[in-house]
Scaffold this motif. Structure first.
Motif, short mmCIF file in Angstrom:
data_model
loop_
_atom_site.label_atom_id
_atom_site.label_comp_id
_atom_site.label_asym_id
_atom_site.label_seq_id
_atom_site.Cartn_x
_atom_site.Cartn_y
_atom_site.Cartn_z
N LYS A 3 26.86 25.28 -12.25
CA LYS A 3 27.59 25.62 -13.47
C LYS A 3 28.77 24.70 -13.68
CE LYS A 3 28.98 27.74 -17.01
NZ LYS A 3 29.79 26.62 -17.36
N ASP A 104 24.72 27.43 -22.15
CA ASP A 104 25.61 27.09 -21.03
C ASP A 104 27.04 26.90 -21.54
OD1 ASP A 104 26.68 26.30 -18.66
OD2 ASP A 104 25.68 24.35 -18.59
N PHE A 136 26.73 33.13 -20.58
CA PHE A 136 26.80 32.36 -19.34
C PHE A 136 28.03 31.46 -19.32
CE2 PHE A 136 25.96 28.97 -16.41
CZ PHE A 136 25.38 29.61 -15.34
N ASP A 324 15.30 24.83 -17.69
CA ASP A 324 16.53 24.13 -18.07
C ASP A 324 16.14 23.02 -19.03
OD1 ASP A 324 18.87 22.70 -18.28
OD2 ASP A 324 18.88 22.00 -16.20
N TRP A 326 18.11 21.12 -21.01
CA TRP A 326 19.05 20.05 -21.35
C TRP A 326 18.37 18.70 -21.11
CZ3 TRP A 326 23.78 20.52 -23.65
CH2 TRP A 326 24.51 19.33 -23.80
N PHE A 359 17.49 28.20 -20.23
CA PHE A 359 18.85 27.77 -19.88
C PHE A 359 19.23 26.52 -20.66
CE2 PHE A 359 21.89 25.47 -17.07
CZ PHE A 359 22.92 26.39 -17.16
N ALA A 360 20.47 26.51 -21.14
CA ALA A 360 21.08 25.39 -21.88
C ALA A 360 20.38 25.11 -23.21
CB ALA A 360 21.13 24.12 -21.03
#
Length: 697
Positions: A3, A104, A136, A324, A326, A359-360
């Motif tokens: 993180k 994120d 998050f 994820d 990103w 995520f992200a």
């Protein structure tokens, strides 16, 4: 997950993480982690209490204390959601896979209350496809992350649960056993001190769960104590209808070893075999769900998660396999790798293996691969195109499966709806470069407030034919709020193009009513607007019904916007399952443009003209002076007429009566009404009724 630990600058670092590929082989993985930038100074982002709490602040927290604020209380309850496979764009899709959405650094995007004077803050519009939204964030000292009320309200309005975040940093970034021990401290009676605080915070602020992200390596004793804490927190939370999601990082020996699938090492934090005898089952429910880390690349890991979930007596859809997205990390750019990884989460095109933890996904907002909107407010179209790409695919059309490129999440996950009963939208995304009311510019200053976001179209943008017309949010024209829905292109002759907008579950009232629809629009060619309303009924899921609209009603108060109404008479007691628009013209219209600023489904037909109603209108609405509203009464008899004013959600705002209604002008007392659009119902003792729409400025 690794993180961000600084909000002062954007830079990269390389940190080697240990990932256990199996019981005996240690695999080194280098993860490039992005540190998020601080927000521009002119947005009022708050990264201290009450939005973020340290552990000492958590222990002392009370709802009347200095670290609490009523500003964070969500005022909109969680709406029920509905699905109907028959009216899905792909009826073969199951509703088993849930999506947990984890932007994120949400604290840097959304820790605000009240309207912000910045247009290009983070936004989100595809609520119909996600189930849980995780706030998050965190650093080694910013342990407790609490969702802001504007975002909680937007999530709840769309039936999405929103989770606070508990973050324990990796040791390399300041995490320590001492921090964990402080968090897990018990009182003299052996009770966890912070546990009732975390329950109380959820209850007070009215959010839906906690996401626990424990990435600090520690001792076996502390790890077991954390398991005990999570189990007890889950039991109390679930008794209140709330949830606890655990992140796949620390295991019971205290090591941080990302397993990247559900297995015997991490499953004790989901379901535990308390007596050590697997033959009699796994007795202890420890958490509601688990977010699996994203160091995986084949279908073998999701399949392993399903196998382990079955073995411990849990659904594989309690397991959220992480992706994820990103660019440059792990699963990477969804535009190029999305099809591969979504396929690996499915047995086939329709049957998922586990749920999905995304995520992200804020990459569509602050990654230069997709947009520069976070730095440049004029780059808003690329931001929304990127979000549409993520959900609708490379062709930005969830109604047509992409022949090439990423298909979009909608190709694997069916849409849901919260639209029931009377429904109204101004297509307001919750931000704008200006603010509009009744079609006029009320303010030329930029603004952002997720509290004000309408329920937006389920499908963005599901044209029946691609490449002819396009849709976008228009921030230069709006009827109310900051945006309208703009359709443009070259409309061909005699070639209907449909745009289905909303999945719904609207049960029309019985035969004693006259349900209707209303559409507010503005176009340069009002003599041939080229638009009709469409509805699909649940009992005829494959049939689109065209709703004839009246001639548009024009008033100075509407500031060049026209409103047309249509009747749903004859369909009382049926369920509307879809709402859309049809664009059609007898002659070709080059450079066709039309903006939609309002759409309503109501229990009554609004704004009927005398011709449409086939009777002499009994009430005429006039606006004699700016801000005033009057009714010119031409009631069939001279009796007293009662009136009731409701907002577009059906809530009564005011009521009264008008004497000698056969020939009088009645000035409505508007001082107690907020600015907005209302429905006024007139009735007398003989059950004669009339309904009108008014706008209060």
């Amino acid at each position: 997950m690794l993180k961000a630990v600084s909000i002062e600058a954007v830079f990269y670092f390389i940190f080697t993480l240990s990932n256990y590929k199996n019981q005996h082989t240690l695999k080194k993985i280098t993860l490039l982690a992005l540190l998020l930038a601080s927000m521009p100074a002119f947005s009022q982002i708050v990264n201290t209490a009450p939005y973020i709490l340290t552990i000492p602040e958590l222990k002392e927290w009370t709802e009347n204390g200095p670290t609490a604020s009523a500003d964070l209380i969500a005022t909109i309850p969680l709406a029920p959601r509905f699905s109907n496979p028959q009216t899905q764009f792909n009826p073969a899709l199951t509703n088993d896979m849930q999506i947990a959405y984890l932007p994120d650094g949400m604290n840097n995007f959304g820790n605000y209350f009240g309207e912000q004077n910045q247009f290009n803050l983070y936004n989100f519009t595809h609520w119909a496809y996600i189930d849980k939204f995780v706030w998050f964030g965190g650093t080694s000292t910013q342990t407790i992350q609490i969702p802001s009320s504007p975002w909680a309200n937007a999530a709840h309005k769309n039936g999405v649960k929103i989770f606070g975040d508990v973050f324990f940093s990796p040791t390399a970034f300041g995490g320590s056993t001492a921090t964990l021990q402080s968090f897990l401290e018990k009182d003299a009676n052996g009770n966890f001190i912070v546990l009732p605080k975390m329950i109380a915070i959820m209850q007070y602020y009215k959010f839906d769960g906690w996401f626990i992200n424990q990435e600090t390596a520690t001792t076996p004793a502390v790890a077991v104590l954390m398991q005990e804490f999570v189990k007890k927190l889950t039991a109390e939370a679930e008794a209140l209808g709330k949830e606890i999601m655990w992140y796949d990082a620390m295991i019971l020996n205290g090591n941080v070893g990302w397993q990247n699938r559900l297995n015997a090492n991490n499953s004790p934090f989901l379901q535990n075999d308390a007596d050590g005898n697997a033959e009699n089952g796994f007795e202890e429910r420890v958490s509601s769900s688990m977010f699996i880390n994203f160091f995986w690349s084949s279908a073998s890991y999701p399949n392993a998660s399903r196998t382990r979930a079955t073995a411990i007596g849990r659904s594989s859809f309690d397991v959220f396999t992480g992706m994820d997205i990103w660019p440059g990390r792990n699963q990477g750019n969804f535009a190029t790798t999305g099809n591969t990884y979504m396929a690996r989460l499915h047995e086939n095109t329709t049957n998922p293996i586990t749920s999905l933890g995304l995520f992200a996904p804020n990459c569509v907002y602050n990654s230069s691969v997709f947009t520069n909107f976070n730095n440049d407010p004029t780059d808003v179209d690329s931001f929304y195109d990127a979000e549409n790409h993520l959900f609708a695919g490379a062709d930005l059309n969830p109604g047509i499966v992409d022949a090439t490129g990423f298909k979009g999440l909608s190709a694997w996950v069916p849409e849901t709806t919260v639209v029931t009963g009377s429904f109204s939208t101004n297509f307001n995304t919750g931000h704008g470069t200006k603010k509009f009311h009744a079609g006029a510019v009320e303010s030329s200053e930029p603004w952002h407030d997720m509290n004000k976001q309408d329920i937006l179209p389920t499908w963005q943008w599901a044209f029946s034919q691609s490449g002819i017309l396009s849709a976008k949010w228009d921030f230069d024209k709006a009827f109310s709020g900051g945006s309208s829905l703009k359709i443009s292109g070259n409309l061909p002759a005699n070639n209907p193009i449909d745009l289905m907008l909303y999945k719904t579950k609207i049960n029309l009232p019985d035969e004693s009513t006259n349900p209707g629809t209303m559409l507010g629009y503005i176009t340069e060619n009002m003599s041939n607007p080229g638009v009709k309303m469409l509805v699909v009924y649940a009992d005829e899921p494959n049939q689109k019904h065209e709703i004839s609209l009246s001639e548009p009603v024009w008033m100075d108060i509407f500031n060049e916007w026209g409103f047309a109404s249509g009747s749903l008479a004859g369909n009382q007691s049926r369920e509307i399952a879809e709402i859309g628009l049809r664009f059609v013209s007898d002659t070709a219209i080059p450079n066709y443009e039309i903006n939609f600023g309002e759409l309503d489904i109501t229990d009554v037909v609004l704004l009927q003209t005398a011709t449409a109603a086939n009777k002499t209108t009994a009430v005429t609405v006039i606006y004699p002076q700016h801000g005033n509203v009057s009714f010119v009464m031409n009631w069939p008899n001279n009796s007293t007429v009662n009136y009731k004013i409701c907002d577009l959600q059906g809530k009564t705002a005011h009521s009264g009566n008008i004497d000698n209604a056969k020939n009088t002008t009645f000035s409505l007392p508007v001082q107690n009404l907020s600015k907005g659009t209302y429905v006024v119902t007139f009735s007398d003792k003989n059950n004669i009724t009339e309904t009108k729409k008014i706008i209060v400025k």
